[in-house]
Write an enzyme that holds these catalytic residues in place. Sequence first.
Site, PDB file in Angstrom:
ATOM      1  N   ASP A  71       9.436   2.856   1.584  1.00  0.00           N
ATOM      2  CA  ASP A  71       8.249   3.653   1.909  1.00  0.00           C
ATOM      3  C   ASP A  71       8.036   3.556   3.406  1.00  0.00           C
ATOM      4  O   ASP A  71       7.537   2.559   3.920  1.00  0.00           O
ATOM      5  CB  ASP A  71       7.042   3.116   1.140  1.00  0.00           C
ATOM      6  CG  ASP A  71       5.773   3.919   1.425  1.00  0.00           C
ATOM      7  OD1 ASP A  71       5.771   4.710   2.393  1.00  0.00           O
ATOM      8  OD2 ASP A  71       4.788   3.747   0.691  1.00  0.00           O
TER       9      ASP A  71
ATOM     10  N   PHE B 163       0.864  -1.177   0.000  1.00  0.00           N
ATOM     11  CA  PHE B 163       0.000   0.000   0.000  1.00  0.00           C
ATOM     12  C   PHE B 163       0.898   1.223   0.000  1.00  0.00           C
ATOM     13  O   PHE B 163       1.577   1.516   0.984  1.00  0.00           O
ATOM     14  CB  PHE B 163      -0.925   0.049   1.207  1.00  0.00           C
ATOM     15  CG  PHE B 163      -1.841   1.244   1.167  1.00  0.00           C
ATOM     16  CD1 PHE B 163      -3.012   1.205   0.426  1.00  0.00           C
ATOM     17  CD2 PHE B 163      -1.520   2.418   1.823  1.00  0.00           C
ATOM     18  CE1 PHE B 163      -3.853   2.315   0.356  1.00  0.00           C
ATOM     19  CE2 PHE B 163      -2.349   3.535   1.759  1.00  0.00           C
ATOM     20  CZ  PHE B 163      -3.516   3.492   1.019  1.00  0.00           C
TER      21      PHE B 163
ATOM     22  N   LYS C  67       2.793  11.481   6.871  1.00  0.00           N
ATOM     23  CA  LYS C  67       1.977  11.280   8.070  1.00  0.00           C
ATOM     24  C   LYS C  67       2.562  12.007   9.275  1.00  0.00           C
ATOM     25  O   LYS C  67       2.312  13.180   9.481  1.00  0.00           O
ATOM     26  CB  LYS C  67       1.757   9.790   8.322  1.00  0.00           C
ATOM     27  CG  LYS C  67       0.934   9.117   7.211  1.00  0.00           C
ATOM     28  CD  LYS C  67       0.447   7.762   7.610  1.00  0.00           C
ATOM     29  CE  LYS C  67      -0.292   7.060   6.464  1.00  0.00           C
ATOM     30  NZ  LYS C  67      -1.550   7.720   6.090  1.00  0.00           N
TER      31      LYS C  67
END
Length: 407
Positions: A227, A142, A256
């Site tokens: 990532d 993801f 984030k």
Amino acid sequence: MRPAVATSALAPNYHPLPVTLATGEGSWVTDTDGRRYLDLLAGYSALNFGHRHPALVAAAHAQLDRLTLTSRAFDHELLEPFAQALVGLVGPLLAGTSHLVLPMNTGAEAVETAIKAARKWGYEVRGVPADRATIVVADGNFHGRTTTIVSFSSDPDARRGFGPFTPGFVTVPYDDAAALAAAIDETTVAVLLEPVQGEQGVVVPSTEYLPAVRAACDAAGVLLIADEIQSGLGRTGSTLACERFDVRPDLVTLGKALGGGLLPVSAVVGRADVLEVLTAGTHGSTFGGNPLACAVGLAVVDLLTPGTLQARARTLGEVVADHLAGLMDQQLLSGMRTIGLWAGLDVAPSVPGGPASGRELCERLLARGVLAKDTHGGTIRLAPPLTIDPADLDEALTHLTSALTRR
């Protein structure tokens, strides 16, 4: 307070739990009816420092009174200090000796930026023929929801109805270094991986996987892109999850928590010789690296530089792991995975009185004043703020046990 509305004007791309939040402080949030909840989702790690951390709010307030946006058409006084601070925090954990930062806004933008940089580097430095560059990715990944990124997603909900898809990606099983090495060929410019797969349910690879991936990239002369948008900035008990496996990527994507839960901030940090291929006009962002983002990002780096929050995540993570192991011993869970203060747990539908799905477990927790979110049907993730009080964490885990055993 805004009045309630009878019908929604929102497009239905989310299926939230039935709670409407109004305020938050630390690890606690309060809904519009005044009920308090412990937040064990923490904005999918965007709230690593809790809601409205005083140092972050102070940095934002101070900058709001000065300058919020210039666009990259002009420099501002915080842009270079932010880049230098982030390189100081993350650079020693990366391959190479000289590093640069390319600031963006969202995590998906950071991943798109890394893809573009890797392709351009592949053409200009590796010598891949024009328009033939490929990137090796892992099944179950993801990395975001843009059109290019969902092109190599294995989640049918993320892909269905959004084709035609962008070519140039080769998918191999996660945690299978041999399959990954076999997929690298003369067109490969990079390997793009999550060190720990978050959306998949906190899937932690074997200890030898990432070192073997690093070795395969080195042998072929291709880039390793990590990532760390969910796993980075303290979540796994280290600044980067790659540290836990003694691996140094060439590029890392951050997001984030980099915005401290106040605003979207992301960045690609990596080898200068790679990011230097993105010259003026080849990539950009109106809001990327804006003064407000840099002010908050600098405060985030200040919070992480001492290493105390990373150590706290390791210590509290052991508490969570021990508790979940006990639930496994009682056969109340069918699976669990933890790293730092991050856990994935799988419900056991056969337990009498237990929840039939991850969604039902989250609804039971909600009724007990705890917020969590399900993924992939039978799994929920726990990602409390790194600042959570140990007593509050114990309370949440007690509620988890109760929710697993009775309605």
